[in-house]
Write an enzyme that holds these catalytic residues in place. Structure first.
Site, PDB file in Angstrom:
ATOM      1  N   SER A   1       7.597  -2.239   1.508  1.00  0.00           N
ATOM      2  CA  SER A   1       6.441  -1.369   1.760  1.00  0.00           C
ATOM      3  C   SER A   1       6.654  -0.588   3.052  1.00  0.00           C
ATOM      4  O   SER A   1       6.624  -1.150   4.149  1.00  0.00           O
ATOM      5  CB  SER A   1       5.165  -2.204   1.859  1.00  0.00           C
ATOM      6  OG  SER A   1       4.116  -1.357   2.272  1.00  0.00           O
TER       7      SER A   1
ATOM      8  N   HIS B   1       8.093   0.587  -1.941  1.00  0.00           N
ATOM      9  CA  HIS B   1       6.649   0.538  -2.205  1.00  0.00           C
ATOM     10  C   HIS B   1       5.955   1.514  -1.253  1.00  0.00           C
ATOM     11  O   HIS B   1       6.123   1.438  -0.031  1.00  0.00           O
ATOM     12  CB  HIS B   1       6.172  -0.901  -1.977  1.00  0.00           C
ATOM     13  CG  HIS B   1       4.726  -1.137  -2.257  1.00  0.00           C
ATOM     14  ND1 HIS B   1       4.258  -1.548  -3.491  1.00  0.00           N
ATOM     15  CD2 HIS B   1       3.637  -1.033  -1.470  1.00  0.00           C
ATOM     16  CE1 HIS B   1       2.947  -1.691  -3.446  1.00  0.00           C
ATOM     17  NE2 HIS B   1       2.542  -1.375  -2.219  1.00  0.00           N
TER      18      HIS B   1
ATOM     19  N   ASP C   1       2.389   3.109  -0.032  1.00  0.00           N
ATOM     20  CA  ASP C   1       0.941   2.906  -0.011  1.00  0.00           C
ATOM     21  C   ASP C   1       0.221   4.205   0.292  1.00  0.00           C
ATOM     22  O   ASP C   1       0.243   4.686   1.425  1.00  0.00           O
ATOM     23  CB  ASP C   1       0.592   1.880   1.078  1.00  0.00           C
ATOM     24  CG  ASP C   1       1.002   0.480   0.693  1.00  0.00           C
ATOM     25  OD1 ASP C   1       0.736   0.085  -0.451  1.00  0.00           O
ATOM     26  OD2 ASP C   1       1.590  -0.223   1.545  1.00  0.00           O
TER      27      ASP C   1
ATOM     28  N   MET D   1      -3.179   6.020   0.893  1.00  0.00           N
ATOM     29  CA  MET D   1      -4.552   5.664   1.289  1.00  0.00           C
ATOM     30  C   MET D   1      -5.316   6.907   1.722  1.00  0.00           C
ATOM     31  O   MET D   1      -4.751   7.793   2.365  1.00  0.00           O
ATOM     32  CB  MET D   1      -4.517   4.681   2.456  1.00  0.00           C
ATOM     33  CG  MET D   1      -3.733   3.412   2.169  1.00  0.00           C
ATOM     34  SD  MET D   1      -3.833   2.282   3.552  1.00  0.00           S
ATOM     35  CE  MET D   1      -2.749   0.966   2.964  1.00  0.00           C
TER      36      MET D   1
ATOM     37  N   HIS E   1       1.546   3.051  -4.852  1.00  0.00           N
ATOM     38  CA  HIS E   1       0.306   2.276  -4.929  1.00  0.00           C
ATOM     39  C   HIS E   1      -0.843   3.171  -4.469  1.00  0.00           C
ATOM     40  O   HIS E   1      -0.972   3.459  -3.281  1.00  0.00           O
ATOM     41  CB  HIS E   1       0.487   1.047  -4.020  1.00  0.00           C
ATOM     42  CG  HIS E   1      -0.671   0.128  -3.968  1.00  0.00           C
ATOM     43  ND1 HIS E   1      -0.724  -0.932  -3.079  1.00  0.00           N
ATOM     44  CD2 HIS E   1      -1.808   0.070  -4.697  1.00  0.00           C
ATOM     45  CE1 HIS E   1      -1.857  -1.591  -3.263  1.00  0.00           C
ATOM     46  NE2 HIS E   1      -2.531  -0.996  -4.223  1.00  0.00           N
TER      47      HIS E   1
ATOM     48  N   MET F   1      -4.259   3.835  -3.401  1.00  0.00           N
ATOM     49  CA  MET F   1      -5.514   3.268  -2.884  1.00  0.00           C
ATOM     50  C   MET F   1      -6.399   4.424  -2.465  1.00  0.00           C
ATOM     51  O   MET F   1      -6.661   4.653  -1.280  1.00  0.00           O
ATOM     52  CB  MET F   1      -5.203   2.335  -1.706  1.00  0.00           C
ATOM     53  CG  MET F   1      -4.612   1.012  -2.155  1.00  0.00           C
ATOM     54  SD  MET F   1      -3.800   0.153  -0.809  1.00  0.00           S
ATOM     55  CE  MET F   1      -2.241   1.018  -0.814  1.00  0.00           C
TER      56      MET F   1
ATOM     57  N   MET G   1      -3.482  -7.947  -5.347  1.00  0.00           N
ATOM     58  CA  MET G   1      -3.624  -7.797  -3.896  1.00  0.00           C
ATOM     59  C   MET G   1      -3.887  -9.155  -3.262  1.00  0.00           C
ATOM     60  O   MET G   1      -4.813  -9.858  -3.659  1.00  0.00           O
ATOM     61  CB  MET G   1      -4.788  -6.861  -3.537  1.00  0.00           C
ATOM     62  CG  MET G   1      -4.570  -5.384  -3.837  1.00  0.00           C
ATOM     63  SD  MET G   1      -3.079  -4.669  -3.144  1.00  0.00           S
ATOM     64  CE  MET G   1      -3.296  -4.959  -1.385  1.00  0.00           C
TER      65      MET G   1
ATOM     66  N   ASP H   1       1.087  -8.213  -3.481  1.00  0.00           N
ATOM     67  CA  ASP H   1       1.143  -7.264  -2.373  1.00  0.00           C
ATOM     68  C   ASP H   1       0.197  -7.670  -1.248  1.00  0.00           C
ATOM     69  O   ASP H   1      -1.016  -7.699  -1.440  1.00  0.00           O
ATOM     70  CB  ASP H   1       0.761  -5.877  -2.928  1.00  0.00           C
ATOM     71  CG  ASP H   1       0.939  -4.774  -1.913  1.00  0.00           C
ATOM     72  OD1 ASP H   1       1.650  -4.984  -0.919  1.00  0.00           O
ATOM     73  OD2 ASP H   1       0.364  -3.685  -2.136  1.00  0.00           O
TER      74      ASP H   1
HETATM   75  C1  DX5 Z   1      -1.967  -3.132   1.950  1.00  0.00           C
HETATM   76  C2  DX5 Z   1      -0.766  -2.497   1.287  1.00  0.00           C
HETATM   77  C3  DX5 Z   1       0.460  -3.348   1.317  1.00  0.00           C
HETATM   78  C4  DX5 Z   1       1.030  -3.562   2.698  1.00  0.00           C
HETATM   79  C5  DX5 Z   1       1.910  -4.759   2.724  1.00  0.00           C
HETATM   80  O1  DX5 Z   1      -3.076  -2.322   1.792  1.00  0.00           O
HETATM   81  O2  DX5 Z   1      -1.057  -2.196  -0.055  1.00  0.00           O
HETATM   82  O3  DX5 Z   1       1.463  -2.802   0.462  1.00  0.00           O
HETATM   83  O4  DX5 Z   1       1.768  -2.449   3.122  1.00  0.00           O
HETATM   84  O5  DX5 Z   1       2.282  -4.990   4.035  1.00  0.00           O
HETATM   85  P1  DX5 Z   1       2.465  -6.456   4.615  1.00  0.00           P
HETATM   86  O6  DX5 Z   1       3.602  -7.064   3.872  1.00  0.00           O
HETATM   87  O7  DX5 Z   1       2.725  -6.246   6.062  1.00  0.00           O
HETATM   88  O8  DX5 Z   1       1.173  -7.194   4.358  1.00  0.00           O
HETATM   89 ZN    ZN Z   2       0.633  -1.717  -1.429  1.00  0.00          ZN
END
Ligand code: DX5
Ligand code: ZN
Length: 213
Positions: free
Chosen positions: A7, A32, A34, A36, A65, A67, A138, A171
């Protein structure tokens, strides 16, 4: 063998290309990403342009991903940017829309995942389990990297594994300590950010996650 998704939320953004190459060389299987929006989650990260740019840096599949409150408004942009796997949250997308997206993504060779927050019941995703290609469970409240793994999620995964034969990804807060338990309950993909990017020896960290000594 379990797959590792790095990630990039925990990477140093000032040298993102190098960071991606570093985890690729160390042996991760997926990147990965993220996305947001500061609305579905209390943080803002990347958009399609960044994905488009880092697409040139690596051949590893992109596990994107989403979000964001209105993922369907932007999904075409994320496809064009080079996503190989796209995850929609059950909290933002209806069963009907997930079905529709599966049909259009399948034509493009893109895998579709459904994700659920720690407080969301498995019942919510049951209607789409025979449609999606994977489930992203999650194990922290989405929004930030570096949070602590919520241990109750292990039972949720066990339960999911008892009736779902597809790919399960986990995740949030995944590290060298909880990885063996996650492998034992049947997880297929471990998404990991801070544990990997903060590791002194990434190759060693990947081996720990995969359970190779
Ligand atoms: C959280 C993300 C994760 C995050 C994981 O909202 O979706 O993918 O980046 O990071 P770690 O492994 O540091 O929890
Ligand atoms: Zn994620």
């Amino acid at each position: 063998m379990i797959k590792i998704a790095a990630s990039i939320l925990s990477a140093n953004f000032s040298k993102l290309a190098e960071e991606i190459k570093k985890v690729e060389q160390a042996g991760v299987d997926l990147i990965h990403i993220d996305v947001m929006d500061g609305d579905f989650v209390p943080n803002i990260t990347f958009g399609p342009q960044l994905i488009n740019d880092i697409r040139k840096v690596t051949k590893l599949p992109f596990d994107v991903h989403l979000m964001i409150k209105q993922p369907l408004r932007y999904i075409e942009d994320f496809i064009k940017a080079g996503s190989d796997m796209l995850t929609l949250h059950i909290e933002t997308t209806s069963t009907l829309d997930i079905k529709k997206q599966k049909i259009s993504l399948a034509k493009k060779g893109i895998k579709l995942g459904v994700s659920l927050n720690p407080s969301t019941s498995l019942k919510k995703i049951e209607p789409v389990l025979n449609i999606v290609d994977f489930v992203l469970v999650m194990s922290v409240n989405p929004g930030f990297g570096g949070q602590e793994f919520i241990p109750e999620v292990v039972n949720k995964i066990k339960k999911l594994r008892s009736f779902y034969r597809g790919v399960i990804s986990v995740d949030g807060g995944v590290n060298g300590k909880n990885a063996s338990l996650l492998r034992k309950v049947g997880v297929d993909i471990l998404a990991s950010g801070s544990y990997l990017f903060k590791a002194k020896d990434i190759q060693k960290a990947i081996k720990k996650l995969k359970g190779i000594s």
